[in-house]
Design an enzyme around this catalytic site. Structure first.
Site, short mmCIF file in Angstrom:
data_model
loop_
_atom_site.label_atom_id
_atom_site.label_comp_id
_atom_site.label_asym_id
_atom_site.label_seq_id
_atom_site.Cartn_x
_atom_site.Cartn_y
_atom_site.Cartn_z
N TYR A 122 0.84 -1.20 0.00
CA TYR A 122 0.00 0.00 0.00
C TYR A 122 0.87 1.25 0.00
CZ TYR A 122 -3.31 3.56 1.54
OH TYR A 122 -4.06 4.71 1.63
N LYS A 136 1.11 4.07 -3.03
CA LYS A 136 0.75 5.48 -2.84
C LYS A 136 1.93 6.40 -3.14
CE LYS A 136 -3.57 5.06 -1.91
NZ LYS A 136 -4.59 5.64 -2.83
#
Length: 294
Positions: A176, A180
């Site tokens: 994650y 990002k």
């Protein structure tokens, strides 16, 4: 293609979105629906998309009521943003409904998953990157093509995360965080490419991605691309985090001593979509309660 500065807009209209359609991926989620309502209240039509076949009925009724009250329109389309073949087909259907061309995008769709890196299943890792990065690229690509076809300026807001800037303390979410961080770089790269023809070297290098390297590029009106990096947000899925005591820890990790609410991202995103941010592109707007400045 250089466009003049938008200096004649009255101050009260700097956050207005009249005469624009805005696409929202992840539009059935807490952030997507909250931002979509703000868009409808600000004069823009909103196209919501998500994986589910239909949004929550009560939430959708509220959005329709908001649109009616403000003279705007709302539509919902089921869409898997990672399916490169489906995205153009859905946009073919959407195009028939619109009153105004797409002038904006809010890319909210994203997933996460917690697991120690040594144990992280590679298929889950790939899925997170596919949704958060590849899916975001596919939706920006589709909306940019709509703006180019209509020959209009536009603004895109990609939802990144403070997790793309720091490694969150105490929780193991490597894919994650990496995805990002990639959104920050995707933002800068697209902002450069779509901001002005001078930002791209003439010619193209032959290769699999360039079957027609001698094809001349057509200049288009500028598309601004920025990202927003939220801090921790209280949504329906934070219940498990509260039970583990994570939320109380998160509250201690920023300068305001609490986590954020979805409503607190309305103004930052409206600012980036609207004419008030006309000289802002390739930037990240961090809205994290001071977490990264600690």
């Amino acid at each position: 293609m250089t466009f003049p500065a938008e200096v004649q807009i009255p101050t009260q209209d700097l956050f207005r979105l009249d005469g624009r359609s805005i696409f929202i991926s992840g539009g059935a989620g807490a952030v997507g629906t909250t931002i979509g309502k703000a868009i409808l209240e600000s004069g823009g039509d909103a196209v919501f998309s998500d994986m589910v076949s239909s949004p929550d009925p009560d939430t959708w009724k509220s959005l329709e009521d908001t649109a009616t009250k403000n003279g705007t329109k709302a539509w919902y389309h089921q869409l898997d943003i990672t399916d490169a073949e489906s995205v153009p087909k859905v946009f073919d259907d959407i195009r028939k409904e619109l009153r105004f061309p797409f002038r904006g995008l809010v890319a909210c769709a994203g997933i996460s998953g917690e697991c120690d890196a040594c144990d992280y299943p590679i298929d889950v890792f790939r899925k997170i990157v596919d949704v958060n990065l590849t899916g975001t690229f596919l939706i920006t690509q589709a909306v940019a093509k709509e703006m180019h076809a209509a020959e209009v300026t536009g603004s895109m807001v990609l939802i990144a995360s403070m997790s793309g800037l720091v490694a969150n303390k105490g929780i193991n979410t490597a894919p994650y965080n990496a995805s990002k961080s990639a959104i920050h770089q995707l933002t800068r790269s697209l902002a450069a490419e779509w901001g002005h023809p001078q930002n791209t070297f003439p010619g193209r290098t032959p290769g699999d991605a360039n079957p027609n390297p001698n094809e001349e590029r057509k200049p288009y009106p500028p598309i601004r691309v920025n990202s927003v990096s939220p801090g921790h947000i209280e949504t329906p899925i934070t219940g498990a985090a509260k039970q583990r005591g994570l939320v109380s820890q998160w509250e201690k990790q920023n300068m305001l001593g609490r986590i954020s609410q979805a409503e607190e991202y309305r103004a930052p995103i409206l600012f980036l979509l609207a004419p008030g941010s006309s000289f802002m592109t390739g930037a990240d707007l961090r809205v994290d309660g001071g977490h990264c400045a600690w």
